[in-house]
Write a protein that holds these residues in place. Structure first.
Motif, short mmCIF file in Angstrom:
data_model
loop_
_atom_site.label_atom_id
_atom_site.label_comp_id
_atom_site.label_asym_id
_atom_site.label_seq_id
_atom_site.Cartn_x
_atom_site.Cartn_y
_atom_site.Cartn_z
N PRO A 1 1.01 -0.73 0.28
CA PRO A 1 0.14 -0.02 0.17
C PRO A 1 0.51 1.38 -0.05
N TYR A 2 1.60 0.96 1.03
CA TYR A 2 3.01 2.44 0.63
C TYR A 2 3.80 2.57 -0.21
N ILE A 3 4.17 1.26 -1.33
CA ILE A 3 4.74 1.76 -2.42
C ILE A 3 3.53 2.13 -3.56
N TYR A 4 2.64 1.93 -3.64
CA TYR A 4 1.67 2.71 -4.39
C TYR A 4 0.85 4.19 -4.07
N VAL B 1 1.67 12.20 0.51
CA VAL B 1 4.12 13.27 1.62
C VAL B 1 3.21 13.44 3.60
N LEU B 2 1.57 13.63 3.33
CA LEU B 2 2.32 13.16 5.07
C LEU B 2 2.22 11.80 5.77
N GLY B 3 1.67 11.11 5.36
CA GLY B 3 2.14 9.47 5.47
C GLY B 3 3.60 9.07 5.72
N ALA B 4 4.41 9.88 4.47
CA ALA B 4 5.84 9.94 4.32
C ALA B 4 6.28 10.70 5.49
N ILE C 1 9.15 9.75 11.14
CA ILE C 1 9.40 10.05 12.95
C ILE C 1 8.83 9.10 13.44
N TYR C 2 8.28 8.24 12.86
CA TYR C 2 7.65 6.82 13.83
C TYR C 2 8.97 6.14 13.84
N PRO C 3 8.96 4.81 14.83
CA PRO C 3 9.48 3.96 13.90
C PRO C 3 8.86 2.71 13.12
N VAL C 4 9.20 3.54 12.18
CA VAL C 4 8.20 1.88 11.64
C VAL C 4 9.15 1.74 10.18
N PRO C 5 8.94 1.14 8.96
CA PRO C 5 10.06 1.34 8.48
C PRO C 5 9.65 2.81 7.09
N ASP C 6 11.13 2.96 6.92
CA ASP C 6 11.36 4.14 6.40
C ASP C 6 10.73 3.66 4.64
N PRO C 7 9.88 5.29 4.53
CA PRO C 7 9.35 4.99 2.98
C PRO C 7 10.99 4.96 2.39
N LYS C 8 10.70 4.34 1.20
CA LYS C 8 11.05 4.15 0.35
C LYS C 8 11.06 5.22 -1.44
N PHE C 9 11.55 6.28 -1.61
CA PHE C 9 12.31 6.72 -2.83
C PHE C 9 12.01 6.06 -4.04
N ASP D 1 11.52 13.38 -8.30
CA ASP D 1 10.01 14.00 -7.81
C ASP D 1 9.45 13.28 -6.80
N ASP D 2 9.44 12.22 -6.43
CA ASP D 2 8.50 11.88 -4.92
C ASP D 2 9.38 12.40 -3.85
N VAL D 3 10.59 12.74 -3.46
CA VAL D 3 11.50 13.35 -2.91
C VAL D 3 10.78 14.53 -2.56
N THR D 4 10.47 15.42 -3.27
CA THR D 4 10.38 17.53 -3.48
C THR D 4 9.18 17.71 -3.15
N PRO D 5 8.55 16.90 -2.44
CA PRO D 5 7.06 17.61 -1.57
C PRO D 5 7.19 17.06 -0.70
N ILE D 6 7.68 16.48 -0.07
CA ILE D 6 7.92 15.19 1.69
C ILE D 6 9.56 17.03 2.53
N LEU D 7 10.32 16.90 1.58
CA LEU D 7 11.28 18.13 1.54
C LEU D 7 10.40 19.34 1.68
N ASP D 8 9.47 20.02 0.62
CA ASP D 8 9.29 21.12 1.13
C ASP D 8 8.43 21.12 2.77
N ALA D 9 7.33 19.68 2.58
CA ALA D 9 6.28 19.43 4.10
C ALA D 9 7.74 19.31 5.43
#
Length: 127
Positions: free
Chosen positions: A6-9, A94-97, A102-110, A114-122
């Motif tokens: 689900p996260y990959i999607y 973005v919010l989920g990533a 922050i939380y001790p869960v597996p880090d998202p894979k980018f 283009d996937d990283v840019t909105p997350i860095l902005d946030a």
């Protein structure tokens, strides 16, 4: 262990989602099942109205922005027993990533920048 699909999607660029064998509703499942803690004390709501039930303390320890926000006096309503909701302008992906980082869960894979840019902005926005 949670299934990562689900996260990959959610992190797939929109052009690739139509080619994916993963059905879109799984993205919604990720938002609700991963960050839906029973002992949560705040709800972060994405612009798509996905709720992330999380902890003020964890957010405050990770972000000066949230630490300041949660230190301000909040209105009290003795009739309302629901959790406070913070409306966020970010998408659920973005919010989920951000929360996953922050939380001790597996880090998202980018996959791409283009996937990283909105997350860095946030991340810069919320310190």
């Amino acid at each position: 262990m949670r299934h990562p699909l689900p996260y990959i999607y959610c992190l797939m660029p929109p052009a690739f989602r139509s080619l994916s064998l993963i059905p879109p509703p799984m993205c919604q499942t990720f938002a609700y099942s991963t960050f839906d803690y029973d002992d949560a004390d705040v709800v972060l709501r994405s612009d798509g109205a996905y709720d992330f039930r999380v902890h003020k303390r964890v957010l405050s320890m990770s972000s000066p922005f949230f630490a300041t926000m949660f230190s301000l006096p909040q209105p009290t309503d003795t009739c309302d027993t629901s959790l406070p909701v913070v409306q966020m302008s970010e998408t659920s992906e973005v919010l989920g990533a951000i929360i996953a980082l922050i939380y001790p869960v597996p880090d998202p894979k980018f996959v791409s920048l283009d996937d990283v840019t909105p997350i860095l902005d946030a991340a810069f926005k919320y310190e």
